[in-house]
Design a protein around this motif. Structure first.
Motif, PDB file in Angstrom:
ATOM      1  N   ARG A 194       6.598  12.398  31.681  1.00  0.00           N
ATOM      2  CA  ARG A 194       7.825  11.691  32.058  1.00  0.00           C
ATOM      3  C   ARG A 194       9.101  12.379  31.610  1.00  0.00           C
ATOM      4  O   ARG A 194       9.103  13.132  30.642  1.00  0.00           O
ATOM      5  CB  ARG A 194       7.858  10.313  31.360  1.00  0.00           C
ATOM      6  CG  ARG A 194       6.944   9.306  31.938  1.00  0.00           C
ATOM      7  CD  ARG A 194       6.754   8.167  30.920  1.00  0.00           C
ATOM      8  NE  ARG A 194       5.358   7.797  30.889  1.00  0.00           N
ATOM      9  CZ  ARG A 194       4.831   6.898  31.699  1.00  0.00           C
ATOM     10  NH1 ARG A 194       5.586   6.243  32.539  1.00  0.00           N
ATOM     11  NH2 ARG A 194       3.537   6.632  31.661  1.00  0.00           N
TER      12      ARG A 194
ATOM     13  N   ILE B 219       8.225   9.658  36.542  1.00  0.00           N
ATOM     14  CA  ILE B 219       6.973  10.394  36.323  1.00  0.00           C
ATOM     15  C   ILE B 219       7.049  11.664  37.162  1.00  0.00           C
ATOM     16  O   ILE B 219       7.360  11.602  38.362  1.00  0.00           O
ATOM     17  CB  ILE B 219       5.748   9.546  36.707  1.00  0.00           C
ATOM     18  CG1 ILE B 219       5.698   8.276  35.851  1.00  0.00           C
ATOM     19  CG2 ILE B 219       4.459  10.366  36.551  1.00  0.00           C
ATOM     20  CD1 ILE B 219       4.532   7.351  36.149  1.00  0.00           C
TER      21      ILE B 219
ATOM     22  N   GLN C 273      -8.105   6.531  45.217  1.00  0.00           N
ATOM     23  CA  GLN C 273      -6.955   5.626  45.334  1.00  0.00           C
ATOM     24  C   GLN C 273      -6.018   6.064  46.455  1.00  0.00           C
ATOM     25  O   GLN C 273      -5.430   5.231  47.142  1.00  0.00           O
ATOM     26  CB  GLN C 273      -6.216   5.584  44.005  1.00  0.00           C
ATOM     27  CG  GLN C 273      -7.186   5.379  42.863  1.00  0.00           C
ATOM     28  CD  GLN C 273      -6.632   4.461  41.819  1.00  0.00           C
ATOM     29  OE1 GLN C 273      -5.783   3.626  42.094  1.00  0.00           O
ATOM     30  NE2 GLN C 273      -7.112   4.608  40.610  1.00  0.00           N
TER      31      GLN C 273
ATOM     32  N   GLN D 248      11.413   4.494  43.082  1.00  0.00           N
ATOM     33  CA  GLN D 248      10.340   3.831  42.306  1.00  0.00           C
ATOM     34  C   GLN D 248      10.066   4.541  40.979  1.00  0.00           C
ATOM     35  O   GLN D 248       9.164   4.167  40.246  1.00  0.00           O
ATOM     36  CB  GLN D 248       9.033   3.804  43.108  1.00  0.00           C
ATOM     37  CG  GLN D 248       9.067   2.931  44.357  1.00  0.00           C
ATOM     38  CD  GLN D 248       9.309   1.476  44.030  1.00  0.00           C
ATOM     39  OE1 GLN D 248       8.813   0.970  43.017  1.00  0.00           O
ATOM     40  NE2 GLN D 248      10.092   0.791  44.855  1.00  0.00           N
TER      41      GLN D 248
ATOM     42  N   LEU E 112       9.214   7.918  40.755  1.00  0.00           N
ATOM     43  CA  LEU E 112       8.227   9.004  40.919  1.00  0.00           C
ATOM     44  C   LEU E 112       8.930  10.214  41.504  1.00  0.00           C
ATOM     45  O   LEU E 112       9.581  10.109  42.551  1.00  0.00           O
ATOM     46  CB  LEU E 112       7.107   8.601  41.891  1.00  0.00           C
ATOM     47  CG  LEU E 112       6.294   7.354  41.588  1.00  0.00           C
ATOM     48  CD1 LEU E 112       5.243   7.141  42.688  1.00  0.00           C
ATOM     49  CD2 LEU E 112       5.600   7.467  40.221  1.00  0.00           C
TER      50      LEU E 112
ATOM     51  N   LYS F 129      -5.037   6.007  33.157  1.00  0.00           N
ATOM     52  CA  LYS F 129      -4.030   4.961  32.962  1.00  0.00           C
ATOM     53  C   LYS F 129      -2.735   5.352  33.692  1.00  0.00           C
ATOM     54  O   LYS F 129      -2.077   4.519  34.325  1.00  0.00           O
ATOM     55  CB  LYS F 129      -3.783   4.801  31.450  1.00  0.00           C
ATOM     56  CG  LYS F 129      -3.055   3.562  31.092  1.00  0.00           C
ATOM     57  CD  LYS F 129      -3.234   3.246  29.598  1.00  0.00           C
ATOM     58  CE  LYS F 129      -2.162   2.255  29.197  1.00  0.00           C
ATOM     59  NZ  LYS F 129      -1.193   2.791  28.265  1.00  0.00           N
ATOM     60  N   ASP F 130      -2.386   6.627  33.604  1.00  0.00           N
ATOM     61  CA  ASP F 130      -1.187   7.094  34.320  1.00  0.00           C
ATOM     62  C   ASP F 130      -1.363   6.899  35.832  1.00  0.00           C
ATOM     63  O   ASP F 130      -0.451   6.457  36.524  1.00  0.00           O
ATOM     64  CB  ASP F 130      -0.918   8.586  34.041  1.00  0.00           C
ATOM     65  CG  ASP F 130      -0.606   8.857  32.566  1.00  0.00           C
ATOM     66  OD1 ASP F 130      -0.010   7.969  31.921  1.00  0.00           O
ATOM     67  OD2 ASP F 130      -0.966   9.946  32.069  1.00  0.00           O
TER      68      ASP F 130
ATOM     69  N   ASP G  98      -3.156   4.729  37.287  1.00  0.00           N
ATOM     70  CA  ASP G  98      -3.057   3.292  37.579  1.00  0.00           C
ATOM     71  C   ASP G  98      -1.601   2.834  37.655  1.00  0.00           C
ATOM     72  O   ASP G  98      -1.292   1.823  38.280  1.00  0.00           O
ATOM     73  CB  ASP G  98      -3.796   2.480  36.504  1.00  0.00           C
ATOM     74  CG  ASP G  98      -5.305   2.687  36.597  1.00  0.00           C
ATOM     75  OD1 ASP G  98      -5.772   3.151  37.652  1.00  0.00           O
ATOM     76  OD2 ASP G  98      -6.008   2.402  35.604  1.00  0.00           O
ATOM     77  N   GLU G  99      -0.722   3.575  36.988  1.00  0.00           N
ATOM     78  CA  GLU G  99       0.706   3.234  37.061  1.00  0.00           C
ATOM     79  C   GLU G  99       1.339   3.871  38.310  1.00  0.00           C
ATOM     80  O   GLU G  99       2.215   3.279  38.947  1.00  0.00           O
ATOM     81  CB  GLU G  99       1.389   3.753  35.788  1.00  0.00           C
ATOM     82  CG  GLU G  99       2.829   3.336  35.689  1.00  0.00           C
ATOM     83  CD  GLU G  99       3.521   3.952  34.455  1.00  0.00           C
ATOM     84  OE1 GLU G  99       2.846   4.345  33.491  1.00  0.00           O
ATOM     85  OE2 GLU G  99       4.765   4.047  34.513  1.00  0.00           O
ATOM     86  N   ILE G 100       0.878   5.059  38.642  1.00  0.00           N
ATOM     87  CA  ILE G 100       1.485   5.822  39.740  1.00  0.00           C
ATOM     88  C   ILE G 100       1.183   5.186  41.108  1.00  0.00           C
ATOM     89  O   ILE G 100       2.065   5.040  41.954  1.00  0.00           O
ATOM     90  CB  ILE G 100       0.949   7.292  39.718  1.00  0.00           C
ATOM     91  CG1 ILE G 100       1.492   8.032  38.488  1.00  0.00           C
ATOM     92  CG2 ILE G 100       1.303   8.036  41.002  1.00  0.00           C
ATOM     93  CD1 ILE G 100       0.755   9.323  38.143  1.00  0.00           C
TER      94      ILE G 100
ATOM     95  N   PRO H 258       0.422   2.086  42.379  1.00  0.00           N
ATOM     96  CA  PRO H 258       1.190   0.943  42.905  1.00  0.00           C
ATOM     97  C   PRO H 258       2.638   1.312  43.240  1.00  0.00           C
ATOM     98  O   PRO H 258       3.202   0.807  44.210  1.00  0.00           O
ATOM     99  CB  PRO H 258       1.150  -0.076  41.751  1.00  0.00           C
ATOM    100  CG  PRO H 258      -0.005   0.324  40.904  1.00  0.00           C
ATOM    101  CD  PRO H 258      -0.158   1.794  41.057  1.00  0.00           C
ATOM    102  N   LYS H 259       3.221   2.225  42.470  1.00  0.00           N
ATOM    103  CA  LYS H 259       4.598   2.650  42.768  1.00  0.00           C
ATOM    104  C   LYS H 259       4.631   3.441  44.087  1.00  0.00           C
ATOM    105  O   LYS H 259       5.554   3.299  44.890  1.00  0.00           O
ATOM    106  CB  LYS H 259       5.148   3.534  41.634  1.00  0.00           C
ATOM    107  CG  LYS H 259       5.464   2.768  40.355  1.00  0.00           C
ATOM    108  CD  LYS H 259       5.916   3.730  39.263  1.00  0.00           C
ATOM    109  CE  LYS H 259       5.901   3.085  37.902  1.00  0.00           C
ATOM    110  NZ  LYS H 259       7.153   2.665  37.379  1.00  0.00           N
TER     111      LYS H 259
END
Ligand SMILES: Cc1ncc(COP(=O)(O)O)c(C=O)c1O
Length: 427
Positions: A39, A50, A324, A366, A368, A391-392, A394-396, A398-399
């Motif tokens: 980040r 990100i 994903q 967003q 990104l 985990k990253d 999983d954040e990326i 949805p954005k």
């Protein structure tokens, strides 16, 4: 005036007024502030981003990787730039490690500062070794903005600056029949990115690269592979060409070799090619190329990137992200057509040429940072840092999903407003 505003004004007045106007037009006038890992923040606002562009691989290891910082700090106790005319421990050690990580007799390293310089060196080497002039490159490929590198690239980067240099020809990437029409006994080298990033990551077939290697051999032509973006573990193997079971004659490296901390680039050449330095070992030099501090950093980058566990991590995250992203193609079928992927070298293939710039903007909103491919604007380059975790991801995702929804809402308005103007017009 706030700090951010005064920076923007100074940049407008003393660096590049066009860049400022461009970013203001799209409300993207970010000034990079504090940065760590995957980040970075705007200097003024709390908003963080990100980095999914990574400057094409400069930030493969994320921003300010602690081991790289510590390595540079300790190198500063003993080293400086060094003297490129002399024999150097740091250069010798970095070259030895890099040569050991290359297959075959890719044993010699010519250091540079940038990818463009390393490309120029590769072309000089090919011409010097073969005594031939012709260089074939891929249409839409990109190897830098310096002299010979510029001549291999798209004419839009060259035309404002004068005539094309003699001896350069271009063919479509991935088409062996077209290549055959150009490649002959006058050809010094074919230069390609193993996976061309600025062309939007078309993934070559194994057959194409093997046929290319064979054709080069039959004609005494050298094969130069530019791995400035796709090398150093980006594809899940240390070198992208290792997926294709071929060995090039010359490999061009830059960007990530710096660890995002100290610029250094390298042109790795096969043992016999080193003869170009026999008559005059000073025939090609670079004052800052392979600066000793840079060599120490590069060694650390190579140690980290070649670790088995590091490459296993890249492959694990690549598989995770693939599932994903594929789900997103199903959710946005009229916008997101397919993924182009080798490891974490990823292109998001979108519906048309408006979509790449549009998604760049809505993803930015967003938080990104992704950037459309300049030589095929249907594609957004998607290059997560290689240290990104599940985990990253999983954040990326949805954005990115939201950014795609927003882009689809905005798209019908664009044609009316000519939102993207000349800069993004079809080229
Ligand atoms: C594949 C490739 N080769 C070469 C270069 C040139 O590197 P540099 O900007 O360090 O000269 C780039 C830069 O984006 C690149 O993507």
């Amino acid at each position: 005036m706030t700090n951010k505003q005064s920076t923007i004004e100074a940049f407008r007045q003393y660096v590049n007024s066009g860049k400022v106007a461009f970013y203001e037009r799209y409300d993207m006038d970010l000034v990079m502030g504090q940065r760590e890992g995957i980040r970075f923040r705007d200097v003024e606002h709390e908003k963080s981003y990100i980095n999914l562009h990574c400057n094409g691989g400069v930030f493969n290891l994320g921003h300010r990787h602690p081991e790289i910082i510590a390595t540079l700090q300790s190198a500063l106790e003993n080293f400086d730039i060094g003297n490129h005319h002399l024999i150097s421990t740091a250069r010798a050690e970095a070259a030895k490690l890099l040569a050991g990580l290359m297959p075959g007799d890719l044993n010699y390293v010519v250091f540079g500062v940038s990818g463009g310089e390393a490309t120029d060196t590769a072309i000089k080497t090919a011409r010097g070794y073969t005594g031939r002039e012709k260089i074939i490159s891929a249409k839409g490929g990109y190897h830098g903005h310096t002299g010979l590198a510029l001549a291999t690239g798209d004419e839009k980067y060259r035309l404002p600056f004068g005539k094309q240099l003699p001896g350069f020809e271009q063919v479509p990437f991935g088409n062996i029949a077209e290549l055959k029409k150009h490649l002959d006994h006058q050809t010094a080298a074919v230069i390609l990115e193993t996976i061309p990033a600025t062309l939007g990551m078309p993934i070559p077939t194994t057959g194409y690269l093997r046929d290319l290697r064979k054709l080069c051999d039959e004609n005494g032509t050298l094969l130069i592979l530019d791995e400035v973006q796709c090398g150093l573990g980006r594809t899940g193997k240390l070198w992208a060409f290792q997926h294709y079971d071929i060995v090039p004659d010359v490999v061009v490296l830059g960007k990530g070799l710096s660890g995002g901390i100290y610029p250094v680039s390298a042109t790795v050449i096969r043992q016999p090619l080193e003869k170009i330095f026999h008559d005059d070992p000073f025939i090609h030099i670079s004052t800052f190329g392979g600066a000793e501090l840079g060599c120490v950093v590069m060694k650390k980058v190579l140690e980290i990137s070649s670790e088995k566990s590091f490459l296993a991590h890249v492959n694990e995250i690549a598989d995770y992200i693939q599932d994903q992203l594929e789900a997103l193609t199903k959710k946005h079928p009229k916008f997101f057509i397919r993924i182009r992927q080798k490891g974490l070298m990823i292109g998001l293939e979108l519906k048309d040429e408006l979509c790449g710039p549009l998604l760049t903007k809505t993803a930015f909103d967003q938080g990104l940072l992704i950037v459309y491919a300049n030589n095929d604007k249907r594609i957004c380059q998607f290059l997560p840092p290689l240290i990104a975790t599940k985990k990253d991801v999983d954040e990326i995702i949805p954005k990115l999903d939201k950014a795609m929804s927003e882009a689809q809402k905005l798209k019908p308005l664009l044609k009316v407003k000519n939102f993207f103007g000349k800069m993004f017009s079809k080229s």
